[in-house]
Design a protein around this motif. Structure first.
Motif, PDB file in Angstrom:
ATOM      1  N   THR A  43       0.855  -1.192  -0.060  1.00  0.00           N
ATOM      2  CA  THR A  43      -0.036   0.039  -0.039  1.00  0.00           C
ATOM      3  C   THR A  43       0.922   1.254  -0.089  1.00  0.00           C
ATOM      4  O   THR A  43       0.575   2.196  -0.676  1.00  0.00           O
ATOM      5  CB  THR A  43      -0.926   0.032   1.223  1.00  0.00           C
ATOM      6  N   TRP A  92       2.134   1.700  -3.432  1.00  0.00           N
ATOM      7  CA  TRP A  92       0.912   2.317  -4.456  1.00  0.00           C
ATOM      8  C   TRP A  92       0.701   3.548  -4.059  1.00  0.00           C
ATOM      9  O   TRP A  92       0.674   4.509  -4.912  1.00  0.00           O
ATOM     10  CB  TRP A  92      -0.368   1.583  -4.082  1.00  0.00           C
ATOM     11  N   LYS A  93       0.717   4.170  -2.956  1.00  0.00           N
ATOM     12  CA  LYS A  93       0.689   5.640  -2.581  1.00  0.00           C
ATOM     13  C   LYS A  93       1.699   6.545  -2.942  1.00  0.00           C
ATOM     14  O   LYS A  93       1.602   7.684  -3.654  1.00  0.00           O
ATOM     15  CB  LYS A  93       0.656   5.692  -1.159  1.00  0.00           C
ATOM     16  N   LYS A 107       1.286   6.519  -6.947  1.00  0.00           N
ATOM     17  CA  LYS A 107       0.144   7.796  -6.958  1.00  0.00           C
ATOM     18  C   LYS A 107       0.654   9.252  -7.052  1.00  0.00           C
ATOM     19  O   LYS A 107       0.335   9.965  -7.808  1.00  0.00           O
ATOM     20  CB  LYS A 107      -0.972   7.452  -6.010  1.00  0.00           C
ATOM     21  N   GLU A 166      -6.151  -1.118  -5.450  1.00  0.00           N
ATOM     22  CA  GLU A 166      -4.840  -0.543  -5.701  1.00  0.00           C
ATOM     23  C   GLU A 166      -4.289  -0.837  -6.793  1.00  0.00           C
ATOM     24  O   GLU A 166      -2.894  -0.976  -6.922  1.00  0.00           O
ATOM     25  CB  GLU A 166      -4.107  -0.827  -4.457  1.00  0.00           C
ATOM     26  N   CYS A 167      -4.931  -0.869  -7.999  1.00  0.00           N
ATOM     27  CA  CYS A 167      -4.265  -1.311  -9.338  1.00  0.00           C
ATOM     28  C   CYS A 167      -5.078  -0.117 -10.133  1.00  0.00           C
ATOM     29  O   CYS A 167      -6.242  -0.115 -10.157  1.00  0.00           O
ATOM     30  CB  CYS A 167      -4.867  -2.627  -9.659  1.00  0.00           C
TER      31      CYS A 167
END
Length: 272
Positions: A115, A118-119, A122, A136-137
């Protein structure tokens, strides 16, 4: 404003925009080295991506070790660091770094770390796929049938990957034998046609003629076209004709020329 009486397709929300992502020679970061990562890496290498794998050496499974040993991927022997999103190393150690990754894939057994990656992606506006976490894709991997240049992807939008594999297998078994070979031959014919008629404004004519060729011959006939057959077939392009396959076979070895054969290709229908 009066409502149009024309009927248009109904919108079906909840899907994905399925695209063929051209990732050739672009840097891609894979975080993790287990079985899931191995599958992701193979998909990327099949698309000619420049793959960097970040994972401690003890976490690499046999397939990923094979990719590293044969220099098919670049391996960074440690855990992920935020700086990995800024500059990836080049496979050629004497060359400049590749810059930030075009996409990031994570396949690690650490939900909190995934996670966080992922953040970070982004924030850096880098498309990411976090294995087994659909929310989260930015994109999903579907189940792909491959036959040479032919690729057919089945996606369940992350809801049933195993079902996608079953559907993909069913579709693959239903396809005619030799489809991939036929597509290869069509691609070569198109390339030859562009050499014969390279002008941009002739594009619509080339497209219309190729449609007629594709509709005229079966998959097996397409895959059996020789280079000589293609050259003979191209002699019918300017007259805007497409001969029967038996005509092309009769022309092999210089037995006949296009001028010797009066081709009826059904373009104008017939009358009785």
């Amino acid at each position: 404003m009066a409502e149009s009486k024309e009927k248009f397709p109904e919108v079906q929300g909840g899907g994905s925009l399925i695209l063929a992502w051209q990732i050739k020679n672009k840097p891609v970061l894979v975080v993790g080295g287990g079985e899931v990562a191995a599958g992701r890496i193979l998909n990327l290498l099949n698309a000619d991506a420049l793959v960097t794998v970040v994972c401690p050496a003890e976490g690499l499974n046999p397939e990923v070790r094979h990719r590293v040993a044969h220099k098919q991927v670049t391996h960074i022997d440690r855990k992920f660091e935020p700086s990995d999103l800024e500059n990836l190393p080049s496979p050629d150690t004497s060359a400049s770094p590749l810059g930030p990754p075009a996409m990031v894939l994570t396949a690690v057994d650490d939900p909190a770390a995934s996670t966080q990656i992922w953040k970070l992606c982004k924030a850096a506006r880098i498309p990411a796929n976090i294995a087994d976490v659909p929310p989260e894709c930015d994109f999903y991997f579907g189940s792909v049938h491959r036959d040479g240049p032919l690729q057919i992807m089945v996606s369940t939008n992350g809801k049933g990957p195993r079902l996608a594999a079953s559907i993909r297998k069913f579709i693959g078994q239903a396809l005619p034998v030799g489809v991939g070979d036929a597509i290869e031959r069509v691609g070569l014919l198109r390339a030859k046609l562009r050499e014969l008629s390279p002008d941009i404004e002739d594009g619509p004519n080339r497209m219309r003629w190729m449609i007629r060729v594709s509709d005229r011959y079966s998959w097996n006939e397409m895959s059996d076209l020789t280079d000589e057959d293609m050259d003979n077939l191209l002699s019918y392009y300017k007259p805007k004709k497409v001969p029967d396959i038996d005509v092309l076979k009769a022309m092999r070895g210089g037995g006949m020329s296009a001028e010797d054969i009066d081709v009826f290709d059904g373009s104008f229908g017939f009358a009785i």
